[in-house]
Scaffold this motif. Structure first.
Motif, PDB file in Angstrom:
ATOM      1  N   GLN A   1      13.064  -4.745  19.339  1.00 27.05           N
ATOM      2  CA  GLN A   1      13.138  -3.448  19.631  1.00 27.05           C
ATOM      3  C   GLN A   1      11.740  -3.046  19.717  1.00 27.05           C
ATOM      4  N   ALA A   2      10.882  -3.847  18.827  1.00 30.16           N
ATOM      5  CA  ALA A   2       9.458  -3.099  18.927  1.00 30.16           C
ATOM      6  C   ALA A   2       8.667  -3.897  20.059  1.00 30.16           C
ATOM      7  N   GLY A   3       9.450  -4.581  20.885  1.00 27.24           N
ATOM      8  CA  GLY A   3       8.630  -5.430  22.078  1.00 27.24           C
ATOM      9  C   GLY A   3       7.799  -6.590  21.559  1.00 27.24           C
ATOM     10  N   LEU A   4       8.232  -7.043  20.261  1.00 24.56           N
ATOM     11  CA  LEU A   4       7.310  -8.250  19.916  1.00 24.56           C
ATOM     12  C   LEU A   4       8.130  -9.835  19.789  1.00 24.56           C
ATOM     13  N   GLY A   5       9.354  -9.625  20.322  1.00 24.95           N
ATOM     14  CA  GLY A   5       9.976 -10.941  20.441  1.00 24.95           C
ATOM     15  C   GLY A   5      11.328 -11.086  21.130  1.00 24.95           C
ATOM     16  N   ALA A   6      11.959 -11.855  20.986  1.00 25.28           N
ATOM     17  CA  ALA A   6      13.204 -12.040  22.082  1.00 25.28           C
ATOM     18  C   ALA A   6      14.261 -11.552  21.481  1.00 25.28           C
ATOM     19  N   ALA A   7      15.224 -11.125  22.273  1.00 23.75           N
ATOM     20  CA  ALA A   7      16.511 -10.463  22.169  1.00 23.75           C
ATOM     21  C   ALA A   7      17.649 -11.669  21.563  1.00 23.75           C
ATOM     22  N   LEU A   8      18.304 -11.195  20.675  1.00 25.07           N
ATOM     23  CA  LEU A   8      19.350 -11.990  20.104  1.00 25.07           C
ATOM     24  C   LEU A   8      20.395 -11.842  21.000  1.00 25.07           C
ATOM     25  N   GLN A   9      21.254 -13.230  21.447  1.00 26.86           N
ATOM     26  CA  GLN A   9      22.215 -13.433  22.412  1.00 26.86           C
ATOM     27  C   GLN A   9      23.314 -13.532  21.504  1.00 26.86           C
ATOM     28  N   ARG A  10      23.466 -14.369  20.557  1.00 31.06           N
ATOM     29  CA  ARG A  10      24.691 -14.578  19.577  1.00 31.06           C
ATOM     30  C   ARG A  10      24.183 -15.300  18.367  1.00 31.06           C
ATOM     31  N   MET A  11      24.942 -15.153  17.182  1.00 30.40           N
ATOM     32  CA  MET A  11      24.819 -15.871  16.078  1.00 30.40           C
ATOM     33  C   MET A  11      25.807 -16.087  15.375  1.00 30.40           C
TER      34      MET A  11
ATOM     35  N   SER B   1      -3.528 -11.828  19.096  1.00 26.91           N
ATOM     36  CA  SER B   1      -2.649 -12.482  17.995  1.00 26.91           C
ATOM     37  C   SER B   1      -2.685 -11.401  16.784  1.00 26.91           C
ATOM     38  N   LEU B   2      -3.866 -10.913  16.343  1.00 33.42           N
ATOM     39  CA  LEU B   2      -4.156 -10.391  15.035  1.00 33.42           C
ATOM     40  C   LEU B   2      -3.393  -8.953  15.226  1.00 33.42           C
ATOM     41  N   PHE B   3      -3.555  -8.484  16.608  1.00 34.96           N
ATOM     42  CA  PHE B   3      -3.076  -7.117  16.648  1.00 34.96           C
ATOM     43  C   PHE B   3      -1.319  -7.350  16.641  1.00 34.96           C
TER      44      PHE B   3
ATOM     45  N   ALA C   1       0.685 -14.248  31.121  1.00 33.91           N
ATOM     46  CA  ALA C   1      -0.791 -13.498  31.895  1.00 33.91           C
ATOM     47  C   ALA C   1      -0.473 -12.002  32.046  1.00 33.91           C
ATOM     48  N   ARG C   2       0.694 -11.700  31.938  1.00 34.80           N
ATOM     49  CA  ARG C   2       0.731 -10.202  32.403  1.00 34.80           C
ATOM     50  C   ARG C   2       1.419  -9.530  31.293  1.00 34.80           C
ATOM     51  N   ARG C   3       1.642 -10.093  29.879  1.00 36.97           N
ATOM     52  CA  ARG C   3       2.374  -9.348  28.961  1.00 36.97           C
ATOM     53  C   ARG C   3       1.617  -9.487  27.682  1.00 36.97           C
ATOM     54  N   PRO C   4       1.761  -8.511  26.751  1.00 38.33           N
ATOM     55  CA  PRO C   4       1.371  -8.849  25.568  1.00 38.33           C
ATOM     56  C   PRO C   4       2.005 -10.092  24.633  1.00 38.33           C
ATOM     57  N   PRO C   5       1.145 -10.830  24.013  1.00 37.12           N
ATOM     58  CA  PRO C   5       1.934 -11.854  23.033  1.00 37.12           C
ATOM     59  C   PRO C   5       2.927 -11.514  22.358  1.00 37.12           C
TER      60      PRO C   5
END
Length: 365
Positions: free
Chosen positions: A161-171, A199-201, A281-285
């Motif tokens: 939700q913070a735009g920092l990682g992958a979406a959860l599909q199933r668990m 990366s630090l940011f 290349a076109r997105r934040p880490p």
């Protein structure tokens, strides 16, 4: 019988050449996890009857410990390769911790929902990581873990939700299987010099997230003392001649981080390094592998990242960053990784270990 109290005897007995000779087929040992005097776990490759080519090695001081693995192998119709008294090798499908989750996942992979998969990483008794191609298009990152709790899902959602990682599909918490959206981009063993600030940011944004009330690990003073003591025991076992030097180093580290551990904790990654970052290349880490997220000091993540960069030879001195006791946390992370040359089978592991201990001293001073 392997002498599990002698690190050099373990390495000789579990060299690729020795394993190949004992097993009667080509075997390569990629990683060892040792409990001195008691047991050894190894990540290996070879032919274990299931076409996967990946498996585990287990040796224990008590030969009877291997019996339960033999019974499971008989049920699954897969061979166990005996290496003498108390030592066995088996397929990834017989992994003592992950086999139930792997069996459930294999049924899904052989169904109509997927078109193929590839194994990205395997650590016996800890995790399997796969890339799975979905029939409807796209890919997913699937992990079988030793432990998977609802709190982990909450962290994944929070980070996404913070735009920092992958979406959860199933668990599947019963079988400890997690499926995540595949993040397009590349990972690397080290951070590109021009992207260190990014990366630090990114991890600083994770540190700013509010995750109060989740049942996550606490990386507190007790955890620090326990992990530091474990590193000290391991290094003194591997290099007894450096016992006094290692002991002095750990005492200095304990004193140097004490004040920083008294600060209010926040959300931390828990295993932060360059290979936990997806670059595009076109997105934040974006960050991956947040299964070790917990409550701790942000400086532990920064120290972990910088320590790996120093080990890669990409960083010769520490940047001026406003984190308390940064040099001590970098030295701590270096010490935690000091045994890696032995674990990964470096022929000159004794010299490499000594160099890492000296590097930790240099950073601390």
């Amino acid at each position: 019988m392997i002498n599990l109290a002698d690190p050099q005897a373990i390495r000789r007995a579990l060299s690729d050449q020795a394993l190949t000779q004992m097993a009667g087929q080509p075997i390569a040992c990629h990683y060892l996890r040792v409990k001195p005097g008691t047991s050894v776990w190894g990540e290996i490759s070879g032919d274990f009857g299931d076409g996967l080519g990946r498996g585990w090695l287990y040796a224990h001081a008590d030969p009877l410990k291997a019996n339960k693995f033999r019974q499971r192998a008989e049920r699954y119709g897969l061979p166990l390769l005996a290496l003498g008294s108390g030592a066995i090798m088996g397929s990834m499908a017989l992994d003592p911790v992950l086999h139930r989750g792997w069996r459930v996942l294999r049924r899904r992979l052989s169904g109509e929902a997927t078109t193929g998969w590839s194994l990205l990483k395997y650590r016996p008794g800890r995790r399997m990581v796969l890339r799975v191609e979905e029939r409807h298009g796209g890919s997913s990152l699937v992990r079988v873990l030793a432990r998977c709790t609802p709190a982990y899902a909450a962290v994944v959602r929070l980070v996404h939700q913070a735009g920092l990682g992958a979406a959860l599909q199933r668990m599947d918490t019963r079988h400890h299987i997690v499926s995540l959206q595949w993040l397009e981009g590349e990972t690397a063993g080290s951070v590109p010099a021009e992207r260190l600030e990014e990366s630090l940011f990114a991890v600083a944004r994770l540190h700013a997230l509010h995750a109060d009330g989740l049942d996550l690990p606490h990386y507190d003073a007790s955890w620090f003392a326990q992990t530091l003591a474990q590193a000290e025991r391991t290094l003194c076992w591997l290099l007894p001649a450096l016992h006094h030097q290692v002991r002095r180093l750990t005492e200095r580290l304990s004193a140097a981080v004490a004040d920083s551990l008294n600060r209010p904790p926040g959300l931390v990654h828990g295993d932060f390094s360059a290979d936990q970052i997806v670059w595009h290349a076109r997105r934040p880490p974006r960050l991956i592998d947040v299964d070790r997220a917990g409550y701790g000091q942000p400086v532990m993540d920064i120290g972990s990242l910088l320590a790996v960069e120093m080990l890669q030879g990409n960083l010769r001195s520490l940047p001026a960053l406003p984190y308390p006791a940064l040099s001590a946390w970098v030295a701590y992370a270096l010490l935690q990784r000091a045994a890696e040359p032995y674990r990964y089978g470096d022929e000159n592991w004794q010299g490499a270990l000594q160099a890492r201990i000296q590097q930790a001293w240099a950073v601390l001073e």
